[in-house]
Design an enzyme around this catalytic site. Structure first.
Site, mmCIF file in Angstrom:
data_model
loop_
_atom_site.group_PDB
_atom_site.id
_atom_site.type_symbol
_atom_site.label_atom_id
_atom_site.label_comp_id
_atom_site.label_asym_id
_atom_site.label_seq_id
_atom_site.Cartn_x
_atom_site.Cartn_y
_atom_site.Cartn_z
ATOM 1 C CG ASP A 222 -1.805 1.167 1.362
ATOM 2 O OD1 ASP A 222 -2.011 1.858 0.354
ATOM 3 O OD2 ASP A 222 -2.318 1.404 2.473
ATOM 4 C CB SER B 191 -0.801 3.167 4.904
ATOM 5 O OG SER B 191 -0.588 1.826 4.490
ATOM 6 C CG ASN C 68 2.418 2.090 10.548
ATOM 7 O OD1 ASN C 68 1.980 3.182 10.204
ATOM 8 N ND2 ASN C 68 3.169 1.928 11.627
ATOM 9 C CD1 TRP D 279 -1.419 -2.578 9.589
ATOM 10 C CD2 TRP D 279 -2.487 -4.423 10.283
ATOM 11 N NE1 TRP D 279 -2.663 -2.579 9.013
ATOM 12 C CE2 TRP D 279 -3.342 -3.698 9.420
ATOM 13 C CE3 TRP D 279 -2.937 -5.618 10.841
ATOM 14 C CZ2 TRP D 279 -4.626 -4.132 9.097
ATOM 15 C CZ3 TRP D 279 -4.215 -6.058 10.524
ATOM 16 C CH2 TRP D 279 -5.047 -5.327 9.659
ATOM 17 C CE1 TYR E 171 -4.013 1.381 6.475
ATOM 18 C CE2 TYR E 171 -4.953 0.146 8.302
ATOM 19 C CZ TYR E 171 -3.848 0.515 7.541
ATOM 20 O OH TYR E 171 -2.614 0.034 7.852
ATOM 21 C CB THR F 13 -7.309 3.771 -3.063
ATOM 22 O OG1 THR F 13 -7.093 4.197 -1.714
ATOM 23 C CG2 THR F 13 -8.690 4.220 -3.497
#
Length: 384
Positions: A91, A94, A96, A98, A134, A277
């Site tokens: 992505d 963003s 991070n 996780w 998000y 997206t």
């Protein structure tokens, strides 16, 4: 729709590290199959802006729902020693990394793979917490360090999030386990070092950039290439666009036109090139005007378009840094067995520089994209 196991990670060479991506069944399709789409549309507020401006995110347990991953691309990574495998979205919107963990009992965790620190000999715990909102889901958890294997690269001492809660229903229906953010460290929650930054700092990639090809029409071959550019994926030359902000991969758009006439972005606007997206998003009024121009009608939350009109509709042309990037109707209209719908979505995100567009997968499928951290620029070229 194909249901495929995620392809294992492969390395093209020591210089080009590719992660194959596979398109999976969409969230909207899953909701329709389970008879839940109408309930979602009626009970979930829509606030895709929360991904870009977390202070706009809903504070309630009901998560906003939007078309934000109606077409998704996944790759497989390994975390820990021995590696525990997870599917993730790469992505660029963003920062991070996780994944779900054994500490999480939310429904969205129980039907996905969960990381178990006790089964990794290289895991290092921290006392830090993590919270991310998000556009259509959220998570809270803790941060830890471990080895991450991606695209043939062994990224040691990588900080990542272990989810403890994933509230709401959205993430429950998603086919991916977690998210690997590829934006700038300046927007990383809890100041966690992003995966690509850690790779570069350890000298694991030859160039401070990565590139993405997203295949169309459910074809295989989508890749993320860490540290390199593969010219076989595009035609002509890459056009380089300087970033207007080193946060997301944000650029300035000169204009948005159809049939040579301005339909939005008068005097310039901002855009984010975002692999996370799925649709092409823009200001609500601008998108509404375009929906009217293409004859889209709202039916049960979907903007339906006559399939027979695709060949006669105009391109949506984004002029960026003096270069035109047309998006043809075959790209911005999504064709499925049930008919055709618009791949456009309205959303209002305030910025100091004016209206904001999100150039998601609908756009990126048309253009091979290079994300150049060394020079803070994005390179685009028509796909081959």
């Amino acid at each position: 729709m194909k249901w495929l196991l995620l392809l294992s990670l492969v390395a093209l060479s020591e210089c080009l590290h590719k992660v194959p991506l596979v398109k999976k069944k969409t969230l909207r399709q899953k909701l329709i199959e389970n008879g839940l789409l109408d309930k979602f549309l009626k009970t979930h507020s829509i606030n895709p802006a929360s991904k870009y401006f977390p202070e706009l995110a809903s504070s309630s347990d009901a998560e906003p729902m939007t078309n934000y991953m109606d077409t998704s691309y996944f790759g497989t990574i390994g975390i820990g020693t021995p590696a525990q495998e997870f599917t993730v979205i790469f992505d660029t919107g963003s920062s991070n990394l996780w994944v779900p963990s054994v500490y999480c009992s939310s429904p969205a965790c129980t039907n996905h793979k969960r990381f178990n620190p006790a089964k990794s000999s290289t895991y290092k715990a921290t006392s830090q917490t993590l919270s991310i909102a998000y556009g259509t889901g959220s998570m809270t958890g803790i941060l830890g360090y471990d080895t991450v294997q991606v695209a043939g690269i062994t990224d040691t001492n990588q900080i990542f999030g272990l989810s403890q809660t994933e509230p709401g229903s959205f993430l429950y229906y998603c086919a991916f386990d977690g998210i690997l953010g590829l934006a700038y460290p300046s927007i990383s929650s809890s100041g966690a070092t992003p995966v690509f930054d850690n790779m570069w700092n350890q000298g694991l990639v030859p160039q401070d950039l990565f590139s993405v090809y997203l295949s169309p029409n459910e074809e295989s071959g989508s890749v993320v290439i860490f540290g390199g550019i593969d010219s076989s994926y595009y035609t002509g030359s890459l056009n380089w666009i300087p970033l207007s902000s080193e946060t997301y991969w944000q650029i300035t758009v000169d204009s948005v036109t159809m049939n040579g006439q301005s339909v939005a972005c008068n005097g310039g606007c901002q855009a984010i090139v975002d692999t996370g997206t799925s649709l092409l998003s823009g200001p609500t009024n601008a998108i509404s005007n375009i929906q009217n121009l293409i004859g889209a009608t709202n039916t049960n939350g979907m903007m339906l378009v006559s399939c027979s009109s695709i060949n006669s509709l105009p391109d949506i042309v984004f002029t960026i840094n003096g270069v035109q990037y047309p998006v043809p109707p075959s790209a911005y209209i999504i064709q499925s067995e049930g008919g055709c719908s618009s791949g456009l979505q309205g959303m209002n995100v305030p910025t100091a520089s004016g209206e904001l567009w999100i150039l998601g997968d609908v756009f990126i499928r048309q253009y091979y994209a290079v994300f150049d951290r060394a020079n803070n620029q994005v390179g685009l070229a028509p796909v081959a």
